[in-house]
Motif scaffolding. Structure first.
Motif, mmCIF file in Angstrom:
data_model
loop_
_atom_site.group_PDB
_atom_site.id
_atom_site.type_symbol
_atom_site.label_atom_id
_atom_site.label_comp_id
_atom_site.label_asym_id
_atom_site.label_seq_id
_atom_site.Cartn_x
_atom_site.Cartn_y
_atom_site.Cartn_z
ATOM 1 N N SER A 131 27.599 68.521 106.733
ATOM 2 C CA SER A 131 27.862 69.447 105.611
ATOM 3 C C SER A 131 28.305 70.812 106.134
ATOM 4 O O SER A 131 29.264 71.406 105.627
ATOM 5 N N LEU A 132 27.610 71.294 107.145
ATOM 6 C CA LEU A 132 27.951 72.597 107.727
ATOM 7 C C LEU A 132 29.297 72.546 108.437
ATOM 8 O O LEU A 132 30.074 73.500 108.390
ATOM 9 N N ARG A 133 29.595 71.418 109.074
ATOM 10 C CA ARG A 133 30.881 71.280 109.761
ATOM 11 C C ARG A 133 32.038 71.334 108.752
ATOM 12 O O ARG A 133 33.115 71.831 109.053
ATOM 13 N N TYR A 134 31.782 70.821 107.557
ATOM 14 C CA TYR A 134 32.807 70.855 106.512
ATOM 15 C C TYR A 134 32.773 72.154 105.695
ATOM 16 O O TYR A 134 33.411 72.264 104.667
ATOM 17 N N ASN A 135 32.010 73.143 106.164
ATOM 18 C CA ASN A 135 31.956 74.475 105.544
ATOM 19 C C ASN A 135 31.396 74.461 104.128
ATOM 20 O O ASN A 135 31.949 75.077 103.219
ATOM 21 N N ILE A 136 30.258 73.777 103.957
ATOM 22 C CA ILE A 136 29.643 73.710 102.632
ATOM 23 C C ILE A 136 29.305 75.090 102.086
ATOM 24 O O ILE A 136 29.423 75.345 100.880
ATOM 25 N N MET A 137 28.913 76.029 102.962
ATOM 26 C CA MET A 137 28.500 77.345 102.489
ATOM 27 C C MET A 137 29.667 78.198 102.016
ATOM 28 O O MET A 137 29.475 79.212 101.354
ATOM 29 N N ALA A 138 30.897 77.786 102.346
ATOM 30 C CA ALA A 138 32.077 78.523 101.871
ATOM 31 C C ALA A 138 32.411 78.176 100.425
ATOM 32 O O ALA A 138 33.137 78.911 99.750
ATOM 33 N N CYS A 139 31.881 77.059 99.930
ATOM 34 C CA CYS A 139 32.111 76.656 98.536
ATOM 35 C C CYS A 139 31.317 77.572 97.608
ATOM 36 O O CYS A 139 30.122 77.781 97.811
ATOM 37 N N PHE A 140 31.966 78.120 96.587
ATOM 38 C CA PHE A 140 31.242 78.974 95.642
ATOM 39 C C PHE A 140 31.044 78.281 94.293
ATOM 40 O O PHE A 140 30.744 78.910 93.289
ATOM 41 N N GLU A 141 31.215 76.956 94.292
ATOM 42 C CA GLU A 141 30.818 76.106 93.164
ATOM 43 C C GLU A 141 31.583 76.425 91.885
ATOM 44 O O GLU A 141 31.025 76.439 90.795
ATOM 45 N N CYS A 142 32.885 76.662 92.022
ATOM 46 C CA CYS A 142 33.683 77.006 90.838
ATOM 47 C C CYS A 142 33.876 75.818 89.907
ATOM 48 O O CYS A 142 34.140 75.991 88.722
ATOM 49 N N GLY A 143 33.771 74.597 90.454
ATOM 50 C CA GLY A 143 33.888 73.404 89.616
ATOM 51 C C GLY A 143 35.293 72.875 89.438
ATOM 52 O O GLY A 143 35.488 71.894 88.716
ATOM 53 N N SER A 144 36.284 73.493 90.089
ATOM 54 C CA SER A 144 37.664 73.019 89.950
ATOM 55 C C SER A 144 37.792 71.573 90.407
ATOM 56 O O SER A 144 38.509 70.769 89.802
#
Length: 454
Positions: free
Chosen positions: A413-426
């Motif tokens: 998850s971290l390798r795929y940059n999960i924390m960069a997602c701000f959950e906009c829902g697009s």
């Protein structure tokens, strides 16, 4: 309509994103109504994205409207004030709309509080100066904001004093005020820009003074041209520019708003201050003006109660801690077609079922969706269509992040940059397989946060 402002490099839009049905017409023409004081409010001790606050009063203590009743435990935290006068009740633990279980401080109403026009005038009325603000010390402005318990009122609820404070290490040259309100259905910011533009302008000038920012732009999407003209009229002579931006979701996201206005790219995992920018919401700016000019805390906010499932859609000035059920009653109750309650808007909001759930400082709306508005669809397997990648404004691969989260692979998850997602829902909006991408990503983040706390 592209942005064309002298000195601003952006073209008013950004790459990727989506165009969901706006459905603003349901409530955009509904003037803000002042809600009567409820019998009880339930104030969560956790009102922001940071840490909870510590109660300063005990049960049976009588408190005045606006009295300090909670103090933040850390720097990224906020104070809490009584949103009505009354008597503090025994603490209870509730489940907030976002699913978090939190301790609360109930207050049973007792005593007088202004109503109707008097309450509106107390919060948004009066004179809001646009000159002579050099007399306010930048550090004191930030202290007043902290003392008032302000958080970002666009939904993120980040403590405002942390953003709006002098920073010699990362000087800010531009303040961008977010008036986009790109979330479908919601119109509370629009109505505030139409009905109380003066404190927004004063608050922006004070915030820029605290930051040392030489430029101020208020970003507004081009589906709100009446608000654009209202803000231009009030801001005349102040140096504040009104940036007219293309209507597109998620235009109001900090990083994409910066891209649209000044064409600066915030680095992955970075903050707006990394590129010399601060971003705050129009409602927050109005609260800043009240905190600094009148030394008054945040006790009320404007909330959109909208959607096809509510009898009388309205924009409501309500006390923090009122229940969603009382908002529903104030707006005529539910229609027989009501199918889903969402705290916020349908893209980034949280579906919940208990009408006793209390409103917090970050509650921008209550969307009551009808059966026709709830998009039905059974989850199937990912077909590798790439639509989620095409629309992701952060240029991530949402399905990979979501699957890593589903299988509890934190490292992946971290390798795929999960924390960069701000959950906009697009991604979830466009997914033909109806995979609950945002919910999976949120669960992955919660797992990482729990690991960090160990």
């Amino acid at each position: 309509m592209a942005l064309k402002l002298e000195g601003y490099e952006g073209n008013g839009t950004f790459s990727h994103g989506i165009h969901p049905p706006e459905r603003k017409s349901i409530s955009k023409d509904a003037a803000i109504r002042v809600m009567p004081t409820p019998d009880t409010v339930v104030l969560s001790l956790h009102q922001n994205i940071g840490g909870p606050c510590e109660p300063l009063v005990k049960p049976r203590k009588k408190v005045a409207w606006g009295e300090l009743i909670g103090k933040g435990k850390g720097f990224v935290s906020t104070t809490l004030h009584a949103s009505i006068p009354g008597v503090v009740q025994r603490p209870i633990r509730v489940t907030l709309a976002n699913g978090r279980h939190m301790d609360t401080m109930p207050i049973k109403a007792e005593g007088d509080i202004p109503t109707d026009q008097d309450l509106w005038d107390e919060i948004f009325g009066g004179e809001w100066p646009t000159t002579g603000l050099d007399a306010y010390d930048p550090a004191q402005i930030s202290q007043d904001i902290s003392a008032a318990g302000l958080v970002g009122m666009g939904g993120a609820a980040f403590p405002t004093h942390v953003k709006i404070m002098p920073n010699d290490k990362k000087p800010v040259h531009t303040l961008i005020v977010n008036g986009c309100e790109c979330e479908p259905y919601l119109t509370s910011d629009y109505r505030l820009m139409m009905e109380a533009p003066e404190p927004i302008i004063t608050g922006a000038l004070l915030a820029a003074r605290s930051l040392g920012a030489g430029r101020i732009a208020i970003g507004v999407e081009d589906n709100k041209m009446a608000a654009v003209e209202t803000l231009k009229r009030v801001a005349a002579g102040t140096g504040i520019e009104i940036a007219v931006l293309k209507t597109k979701y998620p235009q109001g996201s900090e990083k994409h708003l910066i891209q649209s206005v000044i064409k600066r790219q915030v680095p992955l995992g970075g903050l707006p201050s990394d590129v010399g920018v601060a971003v705050s919401n129009v409602g927050t700016m109005a609260a800043v003006a009240r905190a600094v000019i009148h030394k008054k805390p945040l006790t009320h906010r404007v909330i959109s109660v909208t959607g096809g499932g509510i009898a009388n859609p309205r924009n409501v000035l309500a006390p923090i801690g009122v229940s969603f059920g009382e908002l529903i009653d104030f707006c005529g109750g539910l229609k027989s077609s009501a199918a889903r309650l969402v705290a916020g808007g349908p893209m980034m909001g949280f579906a919940f079922t208990n009408p006793d759930t209390p409103v917090t400082k970050g509650t921008s709306g209550l969307t009551v969706m009808s059966r026709e508005e709830v998009r039905a669809g059974e989850e199937t397997h990912c077909v590798r269509c790439g639509k989620c990648v095409d629309v992701c404004p952060m240029r991530l691969v949402p399905t990979k992040i979501a699957m890593a989260a589903r299988y509890q692979d934190i490292a992946l998850s971290l390798r795929y940059n999960i924390m960069a997602c701000f959950e906009c829902g697009s991604c979830a909006y466009t997914c033909p397989a109806h995979i609950p991408l945002v919910q999976l990503i949120r669960s992955g983040k919660a797992r990482i946060a729990a690991m960090d706390r160990k």
